[in-house]
Motif scaffolding. Structure first.
Motif, PDB file in Angstrom:
ATOM      1  N   UNK A   1     -10.280  55.735 -52.168  1.00 40.41           N
ATOM      2  CA  UNK A   1     -11.653  55.327 -51.919  1.00 40.41           C
ATOM      3  C   UNK A   1     -12.209  54.632 -53.151  1.00 40.41           C
ATOM      4  N   UNK A   2     -13.017  53.650 -52.924  1.00 44.69           N
ATOM      5  CA  UNK A   2     -13.644  52.893 -53.991  1.00 44.69           C
ATOM      6  C   UNK A   2     -15.112  53.295 -54.031  1.00 44.69           C
TER       7      UNK A   2
ATOM      8  N   UNK B   1     -14.511  48.438 -61.911  1.00 51.58           N
ATOM      9  CA  UNK B   1     -13.714  49.558 -61.449  1.00 51.58           C
ATOM     10  C   UNK B   1     -12.491  49.059 -60.684  1.00 51.58           C
ATOM     11  N   UNK B   2     -11.512  49.930 -60.560  1.00 49.32           N
ATOM     12  CA  UNK B   2     -10.286  49.578 -59.842  1.00 49.32           C
ATOM     13  C   UNK B   2      -9.814  50.784 -59.047  1.00 49.32           C
ATOM     14  N   UNK B   3      -9.030  50.487 -58.023  1.00 47.11           N
ATOM     15  CA  UNK B   3      -8.510  51.530 -57.147  1.00 47.11           C
ATOM     16  C   UNK B   3      -7.149  51.076 -56.625  1.00 47.11           C
ATOM     17  N   UNK B   4      -6.234  52.008 -56.461  1.00 52.16           N
ATOM     18  CA  UNK B   4      -4.921  51.673 -55.906  1.00 52.16           C
ATOM     19  C   UNK B   4      -5.073  51.275 -54.445  1.00 52.16           C
ATOM     20  N   UNK B   5      -4.309  50.278 -54.020  1.00 51.86           N
ATOM     21  CA  UNK B   5      -4.386  49.784 -52.642  1.00 51.86           C
ATOM     22  C   UNK B   5      -4.076  50.893 -51.643  1.00 51.86           C
TER      23      UNK B   5
ATOM     24  N   UNK C   1      -9.492  45.391 -57.689  1.00 48.93           N
ATOM     25  CA  UNK C   1     -10.476  45.448 -58.768  1.00 48.93           C
ATOM     26  C   UNK C   1     -11.830  44.950 -58.258  1.00 48.93           C
ATOM     27  N   UNK C   2     -12.878  45.587 -58.741  1.00 52.90           N
ATOM     28  CA  UNK C   2     -14.245  45.250 -58.360  1.00 52.90           C
ATOM     29  C   UNK C   2     -15.043  45.035 -59.641  1.00 52.90           C
TER      30      UNK C   2
ATOM     31  N   UNK D   1     -17.713  52.089 -51.247  1.00 52.12           N
ATOM     32  CA  UNK D   1     -17.538  50.676 -50.901  1.00 52.12           C
ATOM     33  C   UNK D   1     -16.217  50.396 -50.192  1.00 52.12           C
ATOM     34  N   UNK D   2     -15.495  51.424 -49.802  1.00 54.43           N
ATOM     35  CA  UNK D   2     -14.157  51.243 -49.233  1.00 54.43           C
ATOM     36  C   UNK D   2     -14.165  50.333 -48.019  1.00 54.43           C
ATOM     37  N   UNK D   3     -15.047  50.578 -47.073  1.00 50.61           N
ATOM     38  CA  UNK D   3     -15.064  49.789 -45.843  1.00 50.61           C
ATOM     39  C   UNK D   3     -15.432  48.337 -46.104  1.00 50.61           C
ATOM     40  N   UNK D   4     -16.440  48.107 -46.934  1.00 43.84           N
ATOM     41  CA  UNK D   4     -16.866  46.744 -47.225  1.00 43.84           C
ATOM     42  C   UNK D   4     -15.778  45.962 -47.957  1.00 43.84           C
TER      43      UNK D   4
END
Length: 179
Positions: free
Chosen positions: A1-2, A18-22, A37-38, A115-118
């Motif tokens: 989740x982001x 911020x960053x999150x694994x795919x 990355x965001x 922000x995961x869905x967006x």
């Protein structure tokens, strides 16, 4: 989740990086790999949270022209506004009211904005419809595959005419009339 932390932050503008694994993003297409990355800004004014950011990730794509795999960075802009209101949050869950569809309402006690869905929707939509590897983008099809150009087709038709003259088995069929 982001997610972005919003609890305990006062009014103002803040940088987001911020960053999150795919693999942690639900619903993202399998073409994406590595990290998402965001980078952008979070603006807080009262109960309204506005996020303007750019999201990017690497994607492994299959070239439509050459059928070769290639990697490309896919990026998209995100602009989302949230309203922290507990009454609207519960009213939105209880009813299917069309007035609430233009706003994203979050609970006032939420610590994070998810922000995961967006992000997944924007990245999925940003994948190119026509996938052409960068080394083939500025070239014509004749440059990539010269063996399939018009000049080679003329040579092939001349060879077919010669083959037809040599093969006499078809001469009986040429005499048939379909009328």
């Amino acid at each position: 989740m982001l997610q972005i932390m919003i609890k305990g932050i006062g009014d103002g503008t803040y940088d987001i990086d911020t960053a999150c694994a795919v693999g942690r993003l639900k619903g993202i297409y399998p073409e994406f790999y590595g990290e998402v990355t965001l980078k952008g800004t979070l603006k807080i004014l009262g109960k309204r949270y506005t996020i303007d950011a750019q999201v990017s990730s690497m994607a492994k794509l299959l070239c439509d022209v050459s059928l070769e795999d290639y990697n490309e960075e896919i990026s998209a802009d995100i602009s989302v506004a949230y309203l922290a209101n507990t009454d609207l949050y519960y009213a939105r869950q209880d009813e299917d009211n069309e007035d609430f569809e233009t706003e994203i309402v979050i609970h006032e006690d939420d610590k994070f904005i998810d922000l995961t869905e967006e992000v997944t929707q924007q990245l999925n939509v940003s994948l190119p419809m026509k996938r052409v590897a960068p080394k083939y983008r500025d070239k014509e099809l004749e440059e990539i595959y010269p063996e399939f150009t018009d000049s080679s087709d003329k040579d092939n038709t001349e060879n077919k005419d010669q083959n037809e003259d040599i093969d006499e088995r078809w001469s009986a069929l040429k005499k048939l009339k379909l009328n």
